[in-house]
Enzyme design. Structure first.
Site, short mmCIF file in Angstrom:
data_model
loop_
_atom_site.label_atom_id
_atom_site.label_comp_id
_atom_site.label_asym_id
_atom_site.label_seq_id
_atom_site.Cartn_x
_atom_site.Cartn_y
_atom_site.Cartn_z
N SER A 70 0.81 -1.23 0.00
CA SER A 70 0.00 0.00 0.00
C SER A 70 0.84 1.27 0.00
O SER A 70 0.33 2.34 -0.31
CB SER A 70 -0.94 0.01 1.21
OG SER A 70 -0.22 0.17 2.41
N LYS A 142 1.00 4.65 6.85
CA LYS A 142 0.42 5.50 5.80
C LYS A 142 1.12 6.86 5.84
O LYS A 142 1.88 7.18 6.75
CB LYS A 142 -1.09 5.71 6.02
CG LYS A 142 -1.92 4.43 6.08
CD LYS A 142 -1.98 3.68 4.77
CE LYS A 142 -2.80 2.39 4.90
NZ LYS A 142 -2.69 1.55 3.69
#
Length: 257
Positions: A70, A142
């Protein structure tokens, strides 16, 4: 006289025999061999070093195994990154562009009662803390896109992300990815973060939790630390490259239309 001499000879001859018997008894006293002492010392030192590493990992610098793609191309599957746990300990807070590791409990995943073997969970947690196993299912990595008060919109007429009315040229995105295939227009509450993966088409991030409690916003207190270095593989060893994509963005003025 002859009798006395005989007694003296017997007395003299008996001394060494008694001493020899006593010495033979002493050889039967159990004693720890150098090998066993060395093995015990090695085990003790190993446990001491492991404890020191766990304490260092808990409070200062934690290895973190990247389990998914990701955050490509910035971080790859199998990378070991070093998370700076002191980055936000002394009054500093996450900034736009920071790559952070956080506990997504309550924002990305629902709180659940602990299950399974407690000892197994403890060993798994220790291995994850040393970067030897995948992190807990509630831990995520993230990039911070919006901080408290920010107005984040996607996308403008040129397909770019906007923060507080300013377009963001995200040079760190995965090649061929758009900033988002899902349109959104949100205001980040104070004390929370809007986070997204760099591989937008392969990242479940704040966008995927808009309709859930918390709206996909991560509480600042849930941030574990900032990813500052790459520790593995050796070919990529070094500090994590920063970004100027968010430079010059002004704080929100409170008017979001």
């Amino acid at each position: 006289m002859d009798t006395e001499a005989q007694h003296m000879e017997r007395d003299l001859s008996s001394g060494p025999e008694e001493g020899a018997e006593e010495g033979s008894r002493s050889t039967h006293v159990p004693d720890r061999s150098p090998a066993s002492m060395s093995w015990g010392r090695t085990v003790f030192l190993g446990m001491l070093c492991t404890l020191a590493l766990l304490l260092f990992s808990t409070f200062v610098l934690q290895p973190f195994l990247i389990p998914s793609g990701s955050m490509q191309p910035t971080l790859r599957v199998g990378d070991r990154v070093l998370v700076n746990k002191l980055a936000y300990r002394f009054g500093s807070e996450p900034r736009r562009g920071d790559v952070v590791v956080f506990d997504g409990t309550g924002s990305f995943v629902q709180e659940t009662a602990p299950r399974g073997n407690a000892v197994g969970a403890l060993l798994q947690g220790a291995a994850a803390s040393l970067g030897l196993a995948e992190p807990a299912g509630s831990d995520f990595v993230k990039r911070v896109v919006g901080v408290g008060g920010d107005h984040v919109v996607c996308c403008d007429e040129r397909g770019r992300l906007e923060v507080n009315g300013a377009p963001v040229d995200e040079e760190f995105l995965y090649p061929g990815d758009r900033p988002s295939q899902v349109a959104f227009d949100i205001v980040v509450p104070d004390g929370r973060l809007w986070v997204m993966g760099d591989h937008r088409s392969n990242s479940r991030d704040s966008r995927d939790h808009l309709g859930q409690p918390g709206g996909g916003m991560v509480p600042v207190e849930r941030v574990i630390g900032r990813v500052d270095w790459l520790g593995w593989p050796l070919g990529r060893l070094g500090s994590l490259e920063g970004t100027d994509a968010f430079t010059g963005i002004r704080p929100a003025d409170g008017d979001h239309g």
